[in-house]
Scaffold this motif. Sequence first.
Motif, PDB file in Angstrom:
ATOM      1  N   GLY A 124     -12.149  -7.875  -8.288  1.00 30.62           N
ATOM      2  CA  GLY A 124     -12.313  -8.441  -6.959  1.00 30.62           C
ATOM      3  C   GLY A 124     -11.262  -7.957  -5.973  1.00 30.62           C
ATOM      4  O   GLY A 124     -10.543  -6.986  -6.223  1.00 30.62           O
ATOM      5  N   SER A 125     -11.162  -8.666  -4.862  1.00 29.40           N
ATOM      6  CA  SER A 125     -10.270  -8.207  -3.790  1.00 29.40           C
ATOM      7  C   SER A 125      -9.405  -9.306  -3.184  1.00 29.40           C
ATOM      8  O   SER A 125      -8.710  -9.069  -2.196  1.00 29.40           O
ATOM      9  N   LEU A 126      -9.431 -10.502  -3.747  1.00 25.92           N
ATOM     10  CA  LEU A 126      -8.697 -11.613  -3.138  1.00 25.92           C
ATOM     11  C   LEU A 126      -7.200 -11.315  -3.047  1.00 25.92           C
ATOM     12  O   LEU A 126      -6.572 -11.516  -1.995  1.00 25.92           O
ATOM     13  N   LYS A 127      -6.611 -10.822  -4.141  1.00 23.04           N
ATOM     14  CA  LYS A 127      -5.178 -10.515  -4.129  1.00 23.04           C
ATOM     15  C   LYS A 127      -4.874  -9.421  -3.109  1.00 23.04           C
ATOM     16  O   LYS A 127      -3.875  -9.496  -2.381  1.00 23.04           O
ATOM     17  N   THR A 128      -5.733  -8.425  -3.068  1.00 27.70           N
ATOM     18  CA  THR A 128      -5.524  -7.307  -2.149  1.00 27.70           C
ATOM     19  C   THR A 128      -5.597  -7.756  -0.701  1.00 27.70           C
ATOM     20  O   THR A 128      -4.762  -7.374   0.135  1.00 27.70           O
ATOM     21  N   GLN A 129      -6.589  -8.582  -0.406  1.00 30.69           N
ATOM     22  CA  GLN A 129      -6.749  -9.067   0.967  1.00 30.69           C
ATOM     23  C   GLN A 129      -5.594  -9.974   1.372  1.00 30.69           C
ATOM     24  O   GLN A 129      -5.190  -9.994   2.533  1.00 30.69           O
ATOM     25  N   ARG A 130      -5.041 -10.698   0.416  1.00 28.62           N
ATOM     26  CA  ARG A 130      -3.862 -11.511   0.719  1.00 28.62           C
ATOM     27  C   ARG A 130      -2.659 -10.632   1.010  1.00 28.62           C
ATOM     28  O   ARG A 130      -1.854 -10.924   1.905  1.00 28.62           O
ATOM     29  N   PHE A 131      -2.529  -9.545   0.254  1.00 31.80           N
ATOM     30  CA  PHE A 131      -1.415  -8.627   0.500  1.00 31.80           C
ATOM     31  C   PHE A 131      -1.548  -7.998   1.886  1.00 31.80           C
ATOM     32  O   PHE A 131      -0.575  -7.951   2.653  1.00 31.80           O
TER      33      PHE A 131
ATOM     34  N   PRO B  30       2.315  -5.958  11.680  1.00 33.36           N
ATOM     35  CA  PRO B  30       0.964  -5.502  12.025  1.00 33.36           C
ATOM     36  C   PRO B  30       0.857  -4.011  12.326  1.00 33.36           C
ATOM     37  O   PRO B  30      -0.241  -3.445  12.214  1.00 33.36           O
ATOM     38  N   SER B  31       1.972  -3.377  12.657  1.00 37.98           N
ATOM     39  CA  SER B  31       1.941  -1.935  12.920  1.00 37.98           C
ATOM     40  C   SER B  31       1.590  -1.135  11.667  1.00 37.98           C
ATOM     41  O   SER B  31       1.203   0.036  11.760  1.00 37.98           O
ATOM     42  N   LYS B  32       1.713  -1.756  10.488  1.00 44.11           N
ATOM     43  CA  LYS B  32       1.410  -1.067   9.229  1.00 44.11           C
ATOM     44  C   LYS B  32       0.102  -1.527   8.609  1.00 44.11           C
ATOM     45  O   LYS B  32      -0.277  -1.047   7.531  1.00 44.11           O
ATOM     46  N   THR B  33      -0.598  -2.434   9.257  1.00 46.41           N
ATOM     47  CA  THR B  33      -1.839  -2.967   8.686  1.00 46.41           C
ATOM     48  C   THR B  33      -2.847  -1.858   8.392  1.00 46.41           C
ATOM     49  O   THR B  33      -3.454  -1.812   7.313  1.00 46.41           O
ATOM     50  N   ARG B  34      -3.022  -0.967   9.334  1.00 42.18           N
ATOM     51  CA  ARG B  34      -4.019   0.093   9.151  1.00 42.18           C
ATOM     52  C   ARG B  34      -3.627   1.049   8.033  1.00 42.18           C
ATOM     53  O   ARG B  34      -4.471   1.456   7.227  1.00 42.18           O
ATOM     54  N   ASP B  35      -2.356   1.420   7.983  1.00 42.43           N
ATOM     55  CA  ASP B  35      -1.900   2.342   6.945  1.00 42.43           C
ATOM     56  C   ASP B  35      -2.083   1.737   5.555  1.00 42.43           C
ATOM     57  O   ASP B  35      -2.528   2.414   4.623  1.00 42.43           O
ATOM     58  N   VAL B  36      -1.721   0.471   5.416  1.00 40.68           N
ATOM     59  CA  VAL B  36      -1.861  -0.199   4.125  1.00 40.68           C
ATOM     60  C   VAL B  36      -3.337  -0.353   3.766  1.00 40.68           C
ATOM     61  O   VAL B  36      -3.750  -0.096   2.627  1.00 40.68           O
ATOM     62  N   THR B  37      -4.135  -0.755   4.736  1.00 43.90           N
ATOM     63  CA  THR B  37      -5.573  -0.914   4.500  1.00 43.90           C
ATOM     64  C   THR B  37      -6.195   0.399   4.051  1.00 43.90           C
ATOM     65  O   THR B  37      -6.937   0.450   3.056  1.00 43.90           O
ATOM     66  N   ARG B  38      -5.893   1.484   4.766  1.00 43.49           N
ATOM     67  CA  ARG B  38      -6.463   2.795   4.430  1.00 43.49           C
ATOM     68  C   ARG B  38      -6.053   3.235   3.030  1.00 43.49           C
ATOM     69  O   ARG B  38      -6.862   3.779   2.270  1.00 43.49           O
ATOM     70  N   GLU B  39      -4.805   2.984   2.669  1.00 42.85           N
ATOM     71  CA  GLU B  39      -4.340   3.381   1.344  1.00 42.85           C
ATOM     72  C   GLU B  39      -5.063   2.612   0.252  1.00 42.85           C
ATOM     73  O   GLU B  39      -5.333   3.159  -0.830  1.00 42.85           O
ATOM     74  N   MET B  40      -5.395   1.361   0.500  1.00 44.40           N
ATOM     75  CA  MET B  40      -6.162   0.600  -0.495  1.00 44.40           C
ATOM     76  C   MET B  40      -7.528   1.243  -0.729  1.00 44.40           C
ATOM     77  O   MET B  40      -7.988   1.346  -1.869  1.00 44.40           O
TER      78      MET B  40
ATOM     79  N   ILE C 257      -6.120  -1.934  -7.351  1.00 39.65           N
ATOM     80  CA  ILE C 257      -5.533  -2.457  -6.105  1.00 39.65           C
ATOM     81  C   ILE C 257      -5.221  -3.954  -6.217  1.00 39.65           C
ATOM     82  O   ILE C 257      -5.072  -4.635  -5.212  1.00 39.65           O
ATOM     83  N   THR C 258      -5.102  -4.447  -7.450  1.00 37.63           N
ATOM     84  CA  THR C 258      -4.898  -5.891  -7.617  1.00 37.63           C
ATOM     85  C   THR C 258      -3.571  -6.261  -8.280  1.00 37.63           C
ATOM     86  O   THR C 258      -3.033  -7.333  -8.019  1.00 37.63           O
TER      87      THR C 258
END
Length: 228
Positions: free
Chosen positions: A96-103, A112-122, A133-134
Amino acid sequence: MAAPIKKTVELFYDVVSPYSWFAFEVLCRYENIWNLDLKMKPFFLGGIMKAAGNTPPAMVPNRGQYMRKDLQRLAKYFNVPLNEPKDPAEMMFVKGSLKTQRFITAVDMKLPSKTRDVTREMWHRNWSRDEDITEPNSLKEAGLKAGLTEEQIATFLQDMSDSRVKDRLKQYTEEALGYKAFGSPTIMAHVDGNGKPELVFGSDRFPVLAQLLGKEWLGPTPPGESKL
């Protein structure tokens, strides 16, 4: 002469969804071209599906078979390096993705300036390189690759269990449900000042989104925007 007013577009997404990766990249490419105020809103897809009474596409046999071919075609079309993981069912429904989405939410709340970079890397991890990714070590590796420091990562890992992070993820999930969301990606286009944004679902309706915004669709990779 006053600068054109930016139109707000919200992207509600969960990195377990490969179609959300396509939508994420296209919206990032068009953010300046369309003069958007693009807001990233990580939510929990499992909560959306349950509340909306929806069924994951891969759980419908014929649709699941189609989805495998569809993702290959769309990856090429959108210029996104997606590769199907060895066991997508385990990745999507067991881990699943709950842990990932919490991270991601923890990052978004404090950096928030790193949200996109972290999201893309996931997405690169689970839908390109077939990596976890968990687990904490996986989240740490993703964070480091996205440009976070070890100290920042340690803070975000700790924040995952904080009620404020859980509440924010729940808030965005409930916001999306309030818009009548039923899956991911859910795109909300605030096209005028009447307070009634338009819901656009999926990654295949960008010409429609462009029309709603009064903009021009120039294809998945507009001139001047690089491929991944």
